[in-house]
Design a protein around this motif. Sequence first.
Motif, mmCIF file in Angstrom:
data_model
loop_
_atom_site.group_PDB
_atom_site.id
_atom_site.type_symbol
_atom_site.label_atom_id
_atom_site.label_comp_id
_atom_site.label_asym_id
_atom_site.label_seq_id
_atom_site.Cartn_x
_atom_site.Cartn_y
_atom_site.Cartn_z
ATOM 1 N N ALA A 107 0.797 -1.284 -0.177
ATOM 2 C CA ALA A 107 0.058 0.035 -0.027
ATOM 3 C C ALA A 107 0.910 1.312 -0.004
ATOM 4 C CB ALA A 107 -0.955 -0.177 1.318
ATOM 5 N N LEU A 108 1.812 1.301 0.747
ATOM 6 C CA LEU A 108 2.896 2.420 0.699
ATOM 7 C C LEU A 108 3.631 2.539 -0.571
ATOM 8 C CD1 LEU A 108 4.331 2.068 4.227
ATOM 9 C CD2 LEU A 108 2.588 3.493 3.689
ATOM 10 N N PHE A 109 4.154 1.515 -1.152
ATOM 11 C CA PHE A 109 4.630 1.360 -2.518
ATOM 12 C C PHE A 109 3.609 2.226 -3.485
ATOM 13 C CE2 PHE A 109 7.790 -2.525 -2.298
ATOM 14 C CZ PHE A 109 8.215 -1.712 -0.784
ATOM 15 N N ARG A 110 2.361 1.821 -3.572
ATOM 16 C CA ARG A 110 1.388 2.376 -4.405
ATOM 17 C C ARG A 110 1.243 3.719 -4.327
ATOM 18 N NH1 ARG A 110 -0.905 -2.345 -3.183
ATOM 19 N NH2 ARG A 110 -2.800 -1.238 -2.001
ATOM 20 N N ASP A 111 0.975 4.252 -2.833
ATOM 21 C CA ASP A 111 0.916 5.490 -2.616
ATOM 22 C C ASP A 111 1.931 6.514 -3.032
ATOM 23 O OD1 ASP A 111 -0.959 7.451 -0.789
ATOM 24 O OD2 ASP A 111 0.847 7.606 0.028
ATOM 25 N N ALA A 112 3.156 5.911 -2.743
ATOM 26 C CA ALA A 112 4.392 6.768 -2.812
ATOM 27 C C ALA A 112 4.537 7.069 -4.681
ATOM 28 C CB ALA A 112 5.589 6.376 -2.406
ATOM 29 N N ARG A 113 4.176 5.945 -5.290
ATOM 30 C CA ARG A 113 4.413 6.139 -6.812
ATOM 31 C C ARG A 113 5.762 5.915 -6.984
ATOM 32 N NH1 ARG A 113 -0.502 5.840 -6.172
ATOM 33 N NH2 ARG A 113 -1.909 6.695 -7.442
ATOM 34 N N ALA A 114 6.641 5.083 -6.202
ATOM 35 C CA ALA A 114 7.934 5.171 -6.138
ATOM 36 C C ALA A 114 8.391 3.980 -7.236
ATOM 37 C CB ALA A 114 8.405 4.462 -4.950
ATOM 38 N N ARG A 115 9.365 4.389 -8.186
ATOM 39 C CA ARG A 115 9.968 3.523 -9.227
ATOM 40 C C ARG A 115 11.150 2.610 -8.496
ATOM 41 N NH1 ARG A 115 12.633 5.740 -12.606
ATOM 42 N NH2 ARG A 115 12.325 4.431 -14.292
ATOM 43 N N ASP A 152 11.585 -10.787 1.770
ATOM 44 C CA ASP A 152 10.458 -11.707 1.480
ATOM 45 C C ASP A 152 9.118 -10.554 1.537
ATOM 46 O OD1 ASP A 152 11.442 -14.144 1.271
ATOM 47 O OD2 ASP A 152 11.009 -14.837 3.418
ATOM 48 N N ALA A 153 9.119 -9.642 2.652
ATOM 49 C CA ALA A 153 7.996 -8.823 2.764
ATOM 50 C C ALA A 153 7.943 -7.721 1.731
ATOM 51 C CB ALA A 153 7.903 -7.894 3.995
ATOM 52 N N VAL A 154 9.192 -7.462 1.075
ATOM 53 C CA VAL A 154 9.220 -6.436 -0.067
ATOM 54 C C VAL A 154 8.783 -7.395 -1.126
ATOM 55 C CG1 VAL A 154 10.809 -5.435 -1.562
ATOM 56 C CG2 VAL A 154 11.070 -4.870 0.891
ATOM 57 N N SER A 155 9.088 -8.574 -1.344
ATOM 58 C CA SER A 155 8.755 -9.386 -2.495
ATOM 59 C C SER A 155 7.239 -9.373 -2.487
ATOM 60 C CB SER A 155 9.318 -10.877 -2.450
ATOM 61 O OG SER A 155 8.936 -11.257 -3.503
ATOM 62 N N ILE A 156 6.579 -9.753 -1.536
ATOM 63 C CA ILE A 156 4.948 -9.609 -1.550
ATOM 64 C C ILE A 156 4.603 -8.258 -1.749
ATOM 65 C CG2 ILE A 156 2.984 -9.655 0.023
ATOM 66 C CD1 ILE A 156 4.583 -11.595 1.827
ATOM 67 N N ALA A 157 5.150 -7.339 -1.268
ATOM 68 C CA ALA A 157 4.645 -5.684 -1.512
ATOM 69 C C ALA A 157 4.878 -5.641 -3.100
ATOM 70 C CB ALA A 157 5.518 -4.758 -0.976
ATOM 71 N N LEU A 158 6.009 -6.107 -3.936
ATOM 72 C CA LEU A 158 6.012 -5.750 -5.271
ATOM 73 C C LEU A 158 5.078 -6.383 -6.169
ATOM 74 C CD1 LEU A 158 9.928 -6.427 -5.647
ATOM 75 C CD2 LEU A 158 8.644 -4.187 -5.459
ATOM 76 N N GLY A 159 4.111 -7.545 -5.601
ATOM 77 C CA GLY A 159 3.344 -8.013 -6.226
ATOM 78 C C GLY A 159 2.148 -7.083 -6.449
ATOM 79 N N GLN A 160 2.115 -6.033 -5.607
ATOM 80 C CA GLN A 160 0.953 -5.164 -5.316
ATOM 81 C C GLN A 160 1.152 -3.856 -5.982
ATOM 82 O OE1 GLN A 160 -0.464 -5.058 -1.457
ATOM 83 N NE2 GLN A 160 0.088 -7.235 -1.332
ATOM 84 N N ALA A 161 2.529 -3.801 -6.428
ATOM 85 C CA ALA A 161 3.038 -2.277 -6.970
ATOM 86 C C ALA A 161 3.495 -2.261 -8.143
ATOM 87 C CB ALA A 161 4.105 -1.993 -5.605
ATOM 88 N N PRO A 162 2.743 -2.336 -9.193
ATOM 89 C CA PRO A 162 3.268 -2.612 -10.844
ATOM 90 C C PRO A 162 4.226 -1.402 -11.270
ATOM 91 C CG PRO A 162 0.984 -1.893 -10.550
ATOM 92 C CD PRO A 162 1.238 -2.213 -9.395
ATOM 93 N N GLU A 163 4.029 -0.157 -10.364
ATOM 94 C CA GLU A 163 4.993 0.948 -10.825
ATOM 95 C C GLU A 163 6.482 0.764 -10.485
ATOM 96 O OE1 GLU A 163 3.535 4.822 -10.198
ATOM 97 O OE2 GLU A 163 1.619 4.233 -10.793
ATOM 98 N N VAL A 164 6.953 -0.195 -9.324
ATOM 99 C CA VAL A 164 8.174 -0.272 -9.100
ATOM 100 C C VAL A 164 8.858 -0.925 -10.055
ATOM 101 C CG1 VAL A 164 9.739 -1.471 -7.497
ATOM 102 C CG2 VAL A 164 7.619 -0.539 -6.499
ATOM 103 N N ALA A 165 9.820 -0.481 -10.668
ATOM 104 C CA ALA A 165 10.855 -0.801 -11.749
ATOM 105 C C ALA A 165 12.173 -1.613 -11.403
ATOM 106 C CB ALA A 165 11.173 0.015 -12.620
ATOM 107 N N THR A 166 12.559 -1.069 -9.975
ATOM 108 C CA THR A 166 13.868 -1.594 -9.755
ATOM 109 C C THR A 166 13.918 -1.738 -8.066
ATOM 110 O OG1 THR A 166 14.806 -0.221 -11.204
ATOM 111 C CG2 THR A 166 16.353 -1.064 -9.645
ATOM 112 N N LEU A 167 14.318 -3.039 -7.865
ATOM 113 C CA LEU A 167 14.583 -3.518 -6.443
ATOM 114 C C LEU A 167 16.209 -3.356 -6.199
ATOM 115 C CD1 LEU A 167 13.854 -4.252 -3.394
ATOM 116 C CD2 LEU A 167 13.916 -6.510 -4.708
ATOM 117 N N ILE A 168 16.852 -2.629 -5.301
ATOM 118 C CA ILE A 168 18.288 -2.855 -4.839
ATOM 119 C C ILE A 168 18.381 -3.359 -3.556
ATOM 120 C CG2 ILE A 168 20.117 -1.404 -4.381
ATOM 121 C CD1 ILE A 168 18.918 0.871 -6.195
ATOM 122 N N LEU A 169 19.181 -4.534 -3.500
ATOM 123 C CA LEU A 169 19.287 -5.187 -2.363
ATOM 124 C C LEU A 169 20.626 -4.829 -1.543
ATOM 125 C CD1 LEU A 169 17.957 -8.770 -3.540
ATOM 126 C CD2 LEU A 169 16.838 -7.164 -2.128
#
Length: 553
Positions: free
Chosen positions: A101-109, A119-136
């Motif tokens: 929900a926070l990912f979607r609200d912030a419109r973060a890429r 793991d929690a971030v991975s779940i979140a990414l499934g709900q946030a299609p605008e995220v293009a890059t994950l840096i670990l």
Amino acid sequence: MPDTPESFNASVYLVDRQVEAGLGDRTAVTGPSGTLSYAELAGLVAELAAGLRIHGIRPEERVLMVMSDRPETLATILAVMRMGAVAVPVSTMCTGAELGALFRDARARTVVATPEFADAVSIALGQAPEVATLILAGDQRPGGREQASHERGGREPGGRERGGEEPGSHEPDAGVAVLAWTDVLAAGRASGAEGAYPTWADSPALWLYTSGTTGAPKAAMHRHGGVRGVCEAYARQVLGITSGDRCFSVAKLFFAYGIGNSLFFPLSVGGATVLEPSRPTPAGVAERVRAERPTLFFAAPTFFAALLAADLPADTFASVRLAVSAGEALPPEIYRRFTARHGVDVIDGIGSTEALHIFISNRPGQVRPGTSGTEVPGYEARLLDAEGAPVKDGDPGDLYVRGDSIATGYWCRTATTRQVFQGEWLRTGDTYVRSRDGYFTCLGRSNDMIKASGIWVSPMEVEARLLEHVSVAECAVVAFTDADGLEKPVACVVPAAGATVDAGELVAFCREGLASFKRPREVLVLEGLPKTATGKIQRMIIRGIAARILGGS
């Protein structure tokens, strides 16, 4: 053409300025995850900023972070601000769905995460299609792959995989580029670090999510100049912070309280910050204090109570010259017991995410227990009644504050912004009373006040009395509406270790120390009190518990 504002970048103010002043060899950050000098931190921040730019992050774009407190987190926040983008550290206590929900609200890429939250971030990414890059960051790498995939929504809440998969096997969505933090850093190093982006004091620097005064999470938007504002006001003029100080905060970097304590304040003067990535416990905090010997210690009232309950050695905080409490009002009895046992003064104050840090505070050596103190230099506070008129000293009113660090508003929350940010003034949502000599005393959140026998009662006043009793470790006083629709104060208490609570004795104890109408009409014994991530007591939940037990409405 209008005049161009003077360039100001908070990252340069906090780091580059110290290197230019000849403090490059001094320790900037230390703790179990590593130690960096100011020169090392400055190089890391400049290279990371260049690497983020190479990987497509643009000025004023949000970069969302799910990271524990470690040097990489500090460097990432600073690098994002240095390149003119907006740092958005979010709670590491969120579930995957809450993060989504926070990912979607912030419109973060772009999202940056440390391994324990992958793991929690991975779940979140499934709900946030605008995220293009994950840096670990940290030790976890993407295994040499730039892309990985999974089905959206493949994990149920709580971390258990559908279809019997083991936790930890979740991977980001197809289309999300997965990069190692160290590789981004290396790319920036190879390109040659550039100077800081020419931001202004009014340029966006930082978003901090808060439920604050109105419920649902929303992002308070802060300027580069606001960072300097809290350092020059509270850190310098209240804490008297110097380059010789070492700061250790129980509150984490994703909190407004924590980011001031652990990042803004120590770096603004060339001091050192102690970062602890693990979840705070009394034993763990005591160990870190003994190992790192901080001079400034920051926590919330509930954690000070937990430290007392842990019965730590009296000399645990021998290195600490001053302790700070914020988040909610510090009960006088907790103050007295902590200072008596550990010999360290505790200054209580009130701040908020919207104000970035503390704006009313007690002063070292001038503490008035039970109050939030007086206005911090650079801030002005006023108390208004329901019609917006000023109240007299001694009468309760809604607290408003203004100062340079107040947020510009909430992201995409126009109606709420207009309610809370009223011209120069921030409506805090707290009820306070001011003494003739300027000390402010918290009576609770504006919607927590109780009208008993037709007279307003402050829950915090009753709680302060209850905490003086030897059988009470924690307590919360809430309103209970009986069958006749009348409000009554109800005390929910947690017994002290080895103690037995006698309800009649506690009511009598309150009668002895308070006006009769303020006494709790019922005493409920609970094993623990529900709290927020910041340690604040969740009164709404407690009201529901009391209603279920007592059978009222």
